[in-house]
Design a protein around this motif. Structure first.
Motif, short mmCIF file in Angstrom:
data_model
loop_
_atom_site.label_atom_id
_atom_site.label_comp_id
_atom_site.label_asym_id
_atom_site.label_seq_id
_atom_site.Cartn_x
_atom_site.Cartn_y
_atom_site.Cartn_z
N ARG A 1 0.83 -1.20 0.00
CA ARG A 1 0.00 0.00 0.00
C ARG A 1 0.87 1.26 0.00
O ARG A 1 0.64 2.19 -0.77
CB ARG A 1 -0.91 -0.01 1.23
CG ARG A 1 -1.77 1.23 1.36
CD ARG A 1 -2.73 1.17 2.54
NE ARG A 1 -3.52 2.40 2.64
CZ ARG A 1 -4.60 2.54 3.36
NH1 ARG A 1 -5.07 1.52 4.05
NH2 ARG A 1 -5.26 3.69 3.40
N GLU B 1 1.17 4.00 -2.87
CA GLU B 1 0.85 5.43 -2.65
C GLU B 1 2.01 6.30 -3.10
O GLU B 1 1.81 7.37 -3.69
CB GLU B 1 0.50 5.67 -1.18
CG GLU B 1 -0.90 5.18 -0.85
CD GLU B 1 -1.23 5.15 0.63
OE1 GLU B 1 -2.41 4.95 0.95
OE2 GLU B 1 -0.31 5.30 1.46
N ARG B 2 3.24 5.83 -2.86
CA ARG B 2 4.40 6.62 -3.34
C ARG B 2 4.38 6.71 -4.87
O ARG B 2 4.87 7.67 -5.44
CB ARG B 2 5.70 5.95 -2.90
CG ARG B 2 6.03 6.18 -1.45
CD ARG B 2 7.48 5.76 -1.22
NE ARG B 2 7.72 5.41 0.17
CZ ARG B 2 8.79 4.74 0.57
NH1 ARG B 2 9.69 4.34 -0.28
NH2 ARG B 2 8.96 4.47 1.85
N ASN C 1 -0.76 5.87 -6.49
CA ASN C 1 -2.05 5.18 -6.39
C ASN C 1 -2.79 5.63 -5.14
O ASN C 1 -2.17 6.10 -4.18
CB ASN C 1 -1.85 3.66 -6.32
CG ASN C 1 -1.15 3.13 -7.54
OD1 ASN C 1 -1.33 3.68 -8.64
ND2 ASN C 1 -0.35 2.11 -7.38
N GLN C 2 -4.11 5.47 -5.16
CA GLN C 2 -4.91 5.80 -3.97
C GLN C 2 -5.65 4.56 -3.52
O GLN C 2 -6.16 3.80 -4.34
CB GLN C 2 -5.90 6.90 -4.31
CG GLN C 2 -5.23 8.26 -4.41
CD GLN C 2 -6.24 9.38 -4.45
OE1 GLN C 2 -7.38 9.18 -4.84
NE2 GLN C 2 -5.82 10.55 -4.03
N TYR C 3 -5.68 4.36 -2.20
CA TYR C 3 -6.38 3.20 -1.65
C TYR C 3 -7.36 3.68 -0.59
O TYR C 3 -7.03 4.53 0.23
CB TYR C 3 -5.40 2.21 -1.01
CG TYR C 3 -4.32 1.75 -1.97
CD1 TYR C 3 -4.58 0.74 -2.89
CD2 TYR C 3 -3.05 2.32 -1.94
CE1 TYR C 3 -3.59 0.32 -3.78
CE2 TYR C 3 -2.06 1.91 -2.82
CZ TYR C 3 -2.34 0.91 -3.74
OH TYR C 3 -1.36 0.50 -4.61
N THR D 1 -6.62 -1.08 3.07
CA THR D 1 -5.36 -1.78 2.81
C THR D 1 -5.56 -3.03 1.94
O THR D 1 -4.69 -3.40 1.15
CB THR D 1 -4.69 -2.14 4.14
OG1 THR D 1 -4.35 -0.91 4.79
CG2 THR D 1 -3.44 -2.97 3.96
N ASP E 1 -4.94 6.44 8.46
CA ASP E 1 -4.16 7.68 8.43
C ASP E 1 -4.63 8.64 9.51
O ASP E 1 -3.81 9.30 10.17
CB ASP E 1 -4.28 8.36 7.06
CG ASP E 1 -3.27 7.80 6.06
OD1 ASP E 1 -2.59 6.81 6.41
OD2 ASP E 1 -3.18 8.33 4.94
#
Ligand code: SF4
Length: 929
Positions: free
Chosen positions: A527, A531-532, A535-537, A540, A587
């Motif tokens: 994940r 994200e780096r 991409n967006q999640y 998880t 987050d």
């Protein structure tokens, strides 16, 4: 472009990607987002690969070392795990089990989707189910139980927690006293001994700075926090420290020691008291420390009113008390030469404040009265003043940092007697391994039972009794197994829900690895790498393999299902602060924690232009502080100091007055170190209230050693296996796949046995069949087998992984006994991983715990693992791996040990002394009957 084949290399000259020297170090963190290196497996081609390096935390033992995942930029796959150099505990180093996380992620036998039972429990018939359906079903059932006031029928039983505080918070939010753990089959013995001395239940040894290190464990390879500790023990040794190990078995640690003492199992406390006697005789004690910090005045006043009240009288009392423990007497009792005991005592005397020690499992977990081993070990620290000093040993909590969790609910006010029964008021943790007997005798039932990374059928003593209750739907209504791997217990579940391995989940944790504090942040590496990459999640599982969830999100979503409209007052604890109509995100949860409750982290992050959450995602850990010594001497502010010297502020005890100064002290009622425990006296255990030697249930004098009786030590770990979670780690099984019974040649001669001879090892309740290994690495009279092996599966195509388990039958014999019989060893198999066809090992080992009845210590509640056994040659019809057990007899043994207890309530109608801690502590009124 992420990989380039450069053709065949020059044999002598390899072009470097970095200047000379740099490749011998860890990749620098500023390049973790884009790291390039040659692929070692592509040799002789020179293939460059680019990676995102993502830190996380190992989940393969309790040490929580840092890992660095090499996520290939091109494929998004993890290619390997190495150490995280930014982790203050492990400092970039790992044992073999850390890098084996890669096997766990990509194991072809892995559970990738939620499963629901489709036939009778234990039939092995499963169907795939959607997560939403599973959550609704389980949540609805828990919600019903809570609405109907059946809170005690909800139980969360955890094996490897791997986190600090998240689940406590969940259970408090639900208002249930349902936390159950594995601690009473692991470490409660020693924890009780430490807690009675000081209120803290474990030691934190400053090995690096020690001059003498004493281990009652195999700490270099398998003790608590062993990799972080092992590297510091070796640093201490390199600086000149002597290493002494007490263990009936020649472990790797014993082999590396300056002095190996191999006493009869269960006599360790006698050996330690002989050392105490010598220290007193030589006056090699720190009188100022004892005078200031031991509850000697209270002891003389309350327990010995006929004596005068001076410090010298207390010293005299100590000398008198331990006078019988002469080295000559101890040599006879323990089977260790007197000169060795004297050498240990001399080493401790010379080390003074720089004496560090640890005990983990071993004697504390093997014996009736094993908790006294820790009492006697800590006595040596108290005598020498090596408490909280540089090179000494501190209370564990000084070196562990637990941050506050977001939006924490208040404590619940319930008391679940299935977990905390009246017979065991001092039990350090829940009486978890007695659950089958409590259920059988009608003390209650469990409506929703979670086993979470826990395998009681295999791990606990008397697993067949667990099978009996797990297959009885009147006793266990719904069994949900949350697990990253198959297990013998998951086989008896209604739902098997796949959870992330160490690289697929969020957790925070911290352990006492040295004289400093740190916080580690486990994170799902796919994940974070995704994200780096932009991409967006939402959750998880969108990045994890298959439909593997992480537990934080599972518990958050399940709590919503329990209380969908918020009427139970549960949902509010799991709502997003930004939008209460949605569940809180990880987050938000950890962002709050890192912003608000980790000292120094916001500043460190700001210095790199990062938010605290970004900093933790980048480094995976943060150092909180270091060089923490003598915290008991720290000044504290107080409003009131009583005649007893206890200092209070706003009604709470904050310290103690010593020699005119108000200082922090320890966590006992006296705030001092309690040599004599008034609490034990008040609760009816007066004769055991001081550090003393108790006779074990496997005392050598009680055995027919000239016949075929021996002491079985069944609890040592192999350095390369993970309790019951190595089944899907092929690297580890390739290293460790043999399972012999260690036996000294003298015993083998006496019993007419050779290496490889098949023997029956008979316990109180049954027997198992195993092969002998003659070795001088064990004390004569004692035999031993590692606790890792003997995994089984009941179906060729499902259940435990084929890398590690034998195909077996479990059946009831005509006489009512249970039998486990292996019908096939480990064989190569075809899968997506070509290595599965290359399996060359065949031995799945022999399960032994099934044949052990419960042995609950009446004080600590710890299961006393050691066994008195008879060893005979295997009989006609016996097969390697057979285990035969009479569970009716196990129940009788449980009742026999129950008779050793002195049930509460104690003073003031208490179920348990208020000052003794316990997991998910309820409000004080819940302590009262
Ligand atoms: S000691 Fe090994 S298994 Fe334990 S956390 Fe560290 S690397 Fe993982």
């Amino acid at each position: 472009m992420t990989s380039v084949a450069d053709g065949a290399p020059d044999e002598h000259e390899i072009p470097r990607l970095l200047p000379a020297g740099e490749l011998t170090n860890f990749p620098p963190p500023e390049r973790w987002d884009d790291w390039e290196e040659y692929d070692a497996t592509a040799w002789p081609q020179r293939v460059r690969r680019r990676y995102r390096l993502v830190p996380t935390t190992c989940f393969n033992c309790e040490s929580a070392c840092g890992l660095l995942a090499y996520v290939e930029a091109e494929t998004g796959k993890v290619r390997r795990f190495e150490g995280n150099p930014a982790h203050p505990g492990s400092r970039g180093r790992n044992c073999a089990k850390g890098p084996a996380t890669i096997n766990q992620m990509y194991d072809p036998e892995r559970i990738l989707h939620p499963l629901r039972r489709a036939g009778p429990r234990g039939s092995g018939e499963w169907e795939r189910v959607g997560w939403e359906d599973a959550l609704k079903d389980i949540g609805g059932r828990i919600g019903r139980a809570i609405r109907e006031g059946r809170h005690d029928e909800i139980m969360y039983h955890v094996g490897r927690p791997g986190e600090d505080g998240f689940m406590d918070r969940v259970l408090r939010a639900w208002g249930v006293d349902g936390h159950n753990s594995h601690t009473n089959i692991c470490s409660s013995g020693a924890r009780t001994g430490y807690a009675l001395w000081m209120g803290y239940d474990r030691p934190s040894a400053d090995f690096t700075n020690a001059r003498l290190i004493l281990l009652l464990s195999a700490h270099l390879e398998t003790g608590h926090y062993f990799n972080p500790h092992a590297q510091r023990i070796m640093e201490g040794k390199q600086a000149g420290a002597k290493l002494v190990t007490v263990d009936p078995r020649l472990s790797n640690t014993a082999a590396m020691s300056d002095l190996w003492l191999s006493p009869w199992p269960g006599t360790e406390a006698a050996l330690l008291l002989a050392v105490a006697r010598l220290l007193l005789e030589w006056d090699a004690v720190d009188h100022d420390f004892i005078r200031r910090w031991v509850n000697w005045e209270e002891t003389l006043r309350e327990r010995f009113p006929d004596r005068s009240l001076g410090y010298a009288d207390f010293v005299e009392l100590l000398v008198e008390t331990y006078a019988p423990y002469t080295p000559v007497w101890a040599a006879e009792e323990c089977g260790v030469e007197a000169w060795r005991i004297e050498e240990l005592a001399r080493g401790i005397a010379e080390a003074g404040h720089r004496f560090a020690s640890h005990t983990w499992r071993s004697a504390g977990s093997g014996n009736l009265g094993g908790w006294q081993v820790a009492r006697c070990l800590w006595l040596l620290h108290v005598l020498t003043g090596a408490v909280g000093t540089k090179g000494g040993t501190s209370p564990n909590a000084w070196d562990k940092f637990v941050p506050e969790h977001w939006n924490s609910p208040p404590p619940h006010s319930r008391w679940n007697e299935l977990l905390w029964p009246a017979e065991y008021p001092f039990a350090h943790h829940e009486m978890s391994f007695l659950l089958p007997y409590f259920l059988k005798e009608g003390r209650g039932k469990v409506d929703v039972y979670f086993t979470r990374v826990y395998n009681p059928v295999w791990t606990n003593p008397d697993g067949f009794s667990w099978i009996e209750v797990l297959t009885d739907e009147d006793l266990v209504g719904l069994h949900v197994a949350l697990t990253p791997t198959w297990s013998e217990t998951a086989w008896y579940a209604d739902y098997v829900l796949p959870m992330g391995v160490g690289a697929e989940r969020h957790d925070t944790h911290s352990y006492e690895t040295h004289a400093g504090r740190w916080l580690g942040f486990r994170q799902p590496v796919l994940r974070v790498a995704g994200e780096r990459a932009g991409n967006q999640y939402h959750r998880t599982y969108e990045a994890n393999p298959g439909e593997v969830w992480e537990e934080n999100e599972f518990w958050i979503d399940l709590s919503w299902q329990i209380d969908p409209d918020g009427s139970l007052g549960i949902r509010k604890w799991f709502e997003s602060p930004a939008d209460p109509t949605k569940p809180v995100s990880v987050d938000e949860y950890y962002g709050w924690m890192f912003d608000n409750s980790v000292p120094g982290l916001p500043d460190k992050a700001a210095s790199e232009g990062l938010s605290p959450l970004q900093f933790m995602r980048k480094y995976g850990a943060v150092e909180v502080d270091r060089d923490r010594y003598l915290l008991h001497e720290q000044s504290v502010d107080a409003e009131l100091v009583g005649l007893d010297g206890i200092a209070r502020k706003e009604g709470a005890v904050v310290g103690v007055r010593i020699d005119g100064d108000v200082v922090a002290g320890f966590l006992t009622p006296s705030k001092r170190l309690e040599w004599w425990s008034p609490t034990m006296e008040e609760w009816g255990w007066g004769e055991q209230a001081i550090p003393t030697y108790l006779r074990t249930h496997v005392h050598w004098r009680d055995l027919d050693l000239s016949g075929n009786e021996r002491i079985l030590v069944p609890i040592f770990r192999l350095p390369t296996l993970i309790h019951t979670r190595s089944g899907n780690a092929k690297y580890l099984y390739e290293i460790s796949h043999g399972h012999p019974l260690w036996m000294h040649p003298r015993d083998a001669e006496a019993l007419g046995l050779e290496t490889g001879t098949l023997v029956r090892v008979t316990t109180e309740t049954g027997y198992f069949v195993i092969r002998v290994w003659r070795t001088e690495g064990i004390r004569p009279g004692v035999v031993a087998a590692s606790h890792h092996m003997g995994r089984w599966r009941l179906d060729e195509g499902s259940g435990n992984e084929r890398w590690s388990s034998a195909l077996a039958n479990v059946e009831r014999l005509e006489d009512g006994r249970w039998r486990l019989r292996q019908v096939g060893g480990i064989e190569p198999f075809t899968s997506d991983d070509p290595d599965s066809e290359r399996i060359w090992w065949r031995d799945a080992g022999v399960h032994q715990n099934l044949a052990f009845p419960p042995h609950p210590d009446p004080v600590s509640g710890m299961h006393a693992w050691h066994q008195r056994v008879r060893i005979t040659k295997a009989e006609r019809g016996d097969r390697y791996g057979d285990v035969v057990v009479d569970t009716a007899r196990s129940y009788q043994v449980y009742r026999e040990w129950l008779r050793l207890t002195r049930p509460g309530p104690g003073p003031d109608g208490l179920r348990r002394p208020l000052w003794l801690n316990r997991p998910v502590r309820p409000t004080p009124d819940a302590y009262r009957v």
